[in-house]
Design a protein around this motif. Structure first.
Motif, PDB file in Angstrom:
ATOM      1  N   PRO A   1       0.816  -1.227   0.000  1.00  8.74           N
ATOM      2  CA  PRO A   1       0.000   0.000   0.000  1.00  8.74           C
ATOM      3  C   PRO A   1       0.846   1.271   0.000  1.00  8.74           C
ATOM      4  O   PRO A   1       0.460   2.287  -0.587  1.00  8.74           O
ATOM      5  CB  PRO A   1      -0.854  -0.118   1.260  1.00  8.74           C
ATOM      6  N   PHE A   2       2.021   1.229   0.654  1.00 10.42           N
ATOM      7  CA  PHE A   2       2.957   2.344   0.587  1.00 10.42           C
ATOM      8  C   PHE A   2       3.377   2.564  -0.865  1.00 10.42           C
ATOM      9  O   PHE A   2       3.395   3.700  -1.369  1.00 10.42           O
ATOM     10  CB  PHE A   2       4.171   2.045   1.467  1.00 10.42           C
ATOM     11  N   LEU A   3       3.684   1.468  -1.561  1.00 11.06           N
ATOM     12  CA  LEU A   3       4.114   1.538  -2.948  1.00 11.06           C
ATOM     13  C   LEU A   3       3.022   2.138  -3.842  1.00 11.06           C
ATOM     14  O   LEU A   3       3.308   2.930  -4.749  1.00 11.06           O
ATOM     15  CB  LEU A   3       4.471   0.130  -3.432  1.00 11.06           C
ATOM     16  N   GLU A   4       1.787   1.798  -3.589  1.00 10.28           N
ATOM     17  CA  GLU A   4       0.686   2.363  -4.371  1.00 10.28           C
ATOM     18  C   GLU A   4       0.616   3.870  -4.220  1.00 10.28           C
ATOM     19  O   GLU A   4       0.392   4.602  -5.192  1.00 10.28           O
ATOM     20  CB  GLU A   4      -0.643   1.728  -3.940  1.00 10.28           C
ATOM     21  N   LYS A   5       0.817   4.362  -2.993  1.00 16.61           N
ATOM     22  CA  LYS A   5       0.792   5.805  -2.748  1.00 16.61           C
ATOM     23  C   LYS A   5       2.016   6.486  -3.359  1.00 16.61           C
ATOM     24  O   LYS A   5       1.933   7.638  -3.807  1.00 16.61           O
ATOM     25  CB  LYS A   5       0.709   6.087  -1.249  1.00 16.61           C
ATOM     26  N   VAL A   6       3.156   5.782  -3.354  1.00 11.91           N
ATOM     27  CA  VAL A   6       4.347   6.305  -4.019  1.00 11.91           C
ATOM     28  C   VAL A   6       4.058   6.506  -5.504  1.00 11.91           C
ATOM     29  O   VAL A   6       4.368   7.554  -6.090  1.00 11.91           O
ATOM     30  CB  VAL A   6       5.554   5.349  -3.842  1.00 11.91           C
ATOM     31  N   TYR A   7       3.442   5.495  -6.120  1.00 11.15           N
ATOM     32  CA  TYR A   7       3.125   5.570  -7.552  1.00 11.15           C
ATOM     33  C   TYR A   7       2.180   6.731  -7.846  1.00 11.15           C
ATOM     34  O   TYR A   7       2.397   7.504  -8.793  1.00 11.15           O
ATOM     35  CB  TYR A   7       2.514   4.259  -8.023  1.00 11.15           C
ATOM     36  N   GLU A   8       1.146   6.883  -7.051  1.00 14.10           N
ATOM     37  CA  GLU A   8       0.178   7.957  -7.266  1.00 14.10           C
ATOM     38  C   GLU A   8       0.840   9.331  -7.160  1.00 14.10           C
ATOM     39  O   GLU A   8       0.508  10.250  -7.925  1.00 14.10           O
ATOM     40  CB  GLU A   8      -0.968   7.851  -6.248  1.00 14.10           C
ATOM     41  N   TYR A   9       1.766   9.456  -6.233  1.00  8.25           N
ATOM     42  CA  TYR A   9       2.455  10.738  -6.057  1.00  8.25           C
ATOM     43  C   TYR A   9       3.395  11.016  -7.225  1.00  8.25           C
ATOM     44  O   TYR A   9       3.414  12.123  -7.777  1.00  8.25           O
ATOM     45  CB  TYR A   9       3.227  10.710  -4.738  1.00  8.25           C
ATOM     46  N   MET A  10       4.168  10.022  -7.604  1.00  6.84           N
ATOM     47  CA  MET A  10       5.134  10.222  -8.676  1.00  6.84           C
ATOM     48  C   MET A  10       4.459  10.397 -10.030  1.00  6.84           C
ATOM     49  O   MET A  10       4.901  11.188 -10.862  1.00  6.84           O
ATOM     50  CB  MET A  10       6.108   9.040  -8.732  1.00  6.84           C
ATOM     51  N   ALA A  11       3.376   9.657 -10.271  1.00  6.01           N
ATOM     52  CA  ALA A  11       2.732   9.675 -11.590  1.00  6.01           C
ATOM     53  C   ALA A  11       1.704  10.793 -11.735  1.00  6.01           C
ATOM     54  O   ALA A  11       1.566  11.377 -12.821  1.00  6.01           O
ATOM     55  CB  ALA A  11       2.069   8.319 -11.858  1.00  6.01           C
ATOM     56  N   PHE A  12       0.986  11.097 -10.653  1.00  8.03           N
ATOM     57  CA  PHE A  12      -0.150  12.009 -10.776  1.00  8.03           C
ATOM     58  C   PHE A  12      -0.115  13.200  -9.812  1.00  8.03           C
ATOM     59  O   PHE A  12      -1.099  13.924  -9.696  1.00  8.03           O
ATOM     60  CB  PHE A  12      -1.462  11.236 -10.549  1.00  8.03           C
ATOM     61  N   GLU A  13       1.019  13.383  -9.112  1.00  6.95           N
ATOM     62  CA  GLU A  13       1.160  14.488  -8.147  1.00  6.95           C
ATOM     63  C   GLU A  13       0.145  14.403  -7.001  1.00  6.95           C
ATOM     64  O   GLU A  13      -0.181  15.406  -6.371  1.00  6.95           O
ATOM     65  CB  GLU A  13       1.002  15.848  -8.845  1.00  6.95           C
TER      66      GLU A  13
END
Length: 340
Positions: free
Chosen positions: A303-315
């Motif tokens: 779940p941490f990784l999912e939030k990392v992706y959302e931040y990096m990909a979609f701000e």
């Protein structure tokens, strides 16, 4: 999203196989700084990631969207600084740097270069800890009076009979304060949402000599103090012992109490009521794709990784995602403890 990993230990054993599970992330390159043989699991990937022995060479040659810095702490500052100047977004292991002077410089440099840096305090996202946070945020325990996080781990025989290598070296930030104390301090900041005003603390080594190895790094630490909002806290860990009472997180409030034992058993009770167990649904784990060690980290790291992706990909910055600011604040506290 193309992912690079620097570090042949935690980065390849835990992070890489879990990142591979994510449908929008691909481990395209890895660098091992000491362990130069890739795990068989990663070698069997089709195709396997490009393997480098020189991290600077990897950063110069590979195009990547995010870099996981999972090397020994002594290398974090140099690697992160280099990656910032190349405009690469980063997730860095803890402890973030060797001291707060380094972390402050990296914070300023990341801001100047508009580079996103996150710190791998993944245990914030463990579902049962998210429930603890929910109980506190919904004011079910009222005003926080005292935060207590104590761990006892029966590692005396292990410490007596096994070499620790750099993990026993203070100058390389080996020891339990860096390994687990960083997470425990972050848990305090995250759950209580307050700044530390006063603290006293020290580190200690119960097993300084074994198997011909001299150790200066701590196997125990004790930190106590007060927050700006007048709540108090106690954080401690001992590992050079023969019996364990586990990991116990307790938050005492004006209206009740919430306790968490070994990240498995959650209890909550209001004033004049007994503590009752709260059941939290456990996530599904793709066990057929992961080792036993990676499975243990999956409920928090994925779940941490999912939030990392959302931040990096979609701000999209999740409120619980630990940023470089959290890493710097954590480092300031570590400096104060180590100064004693």
């Amino acid at each position: 999203m193309r992912v690079g990993i620097i570090g042949g230990g935690f980065g390849l054993r835990i992070q890489a196989p879990i990142i591979k599970v994510h449908p929008s992330m691909d481990v395209s390159a890895v660098c091992t700084m000491n362990r130069h043989q890739l795990p068989n699991e990663i070698l069997s990937w089709e195709p396997p990631p490009k393997h480098y022995l020189d991290w600077a060479q990897m950063l110069n040659k590979e195009k990547m969207d995010i870099l996981f810095v999972s090397s020994m702490p002594i290398h974090h500052y140099e690697i992160v600084k280099y990656a910032i100047k190349k405009g690469i977004n980063i997730v860095c292991e803890k402890p973030f740097t060797m001291n707060s002077n380094e972390s402050r410089e990296l914070l300023n440099l990341a801001t100047e270069n508009n580079v996103k840096i996150l710190i791998d305090f993944e245990w914030r996202y463990l579902p049962i800890r998210q429930k603890v946070k929910e109980i506190i945020e919904k004011n079910h325990i009222g005003k926080v009076l005292h935060f207590e996080y104590h761990i006892s781990s029966p590692r005396y025989q292990y410490l007596q009979n096994n070499k620790l290598g750099w993990l026993g070296e203070k100058q390389k930030f080996g020891g339990m304060l860096g390994a687990l104390g960083t997470h425990m301090i972050d848990c305090l900041s995250w759950l209580v949402k307050d700044e530390i005003e006063d603290l006293s603390g020290f580190v200690y080594t119960h097993v300084p000599q074994a198997v011909g190895e001299h150790r200066e790094a701590d196997d125990a630490f004790f930190i106590h103090g007060k927050m700006k909002g007048n709540s108090t806290f106690s954080i401690q860990l001992i590992s050079g012992i023969n019996h364990s009472f586990g990991a116990n997180l307790r938050v005492f409030g004006s209206l009740g109490t919430v306790t968490l034992h070994n990240d498995q058993e959650l209890y909550f009770g209001k004033t004049n009521e007994k503590l009752n167990e709260i059941n939290v649904i456990k996530p599904e784990i793709p066990v057929h794709q992961l080792s036993g060690e990676a499975i243990a980290y999956f409920p928090a790291f994925y779940p941490f990784l999912e939030k990392v992706y959302e931040y990096m990909a979609f701000e999209k910055l999740d409120q619980d995602l630990p940023t470089i600011v959290d890493g710097h604040k954590n480092q300031v506290i570590l400096d104060k403890v180590l100064a004693n």
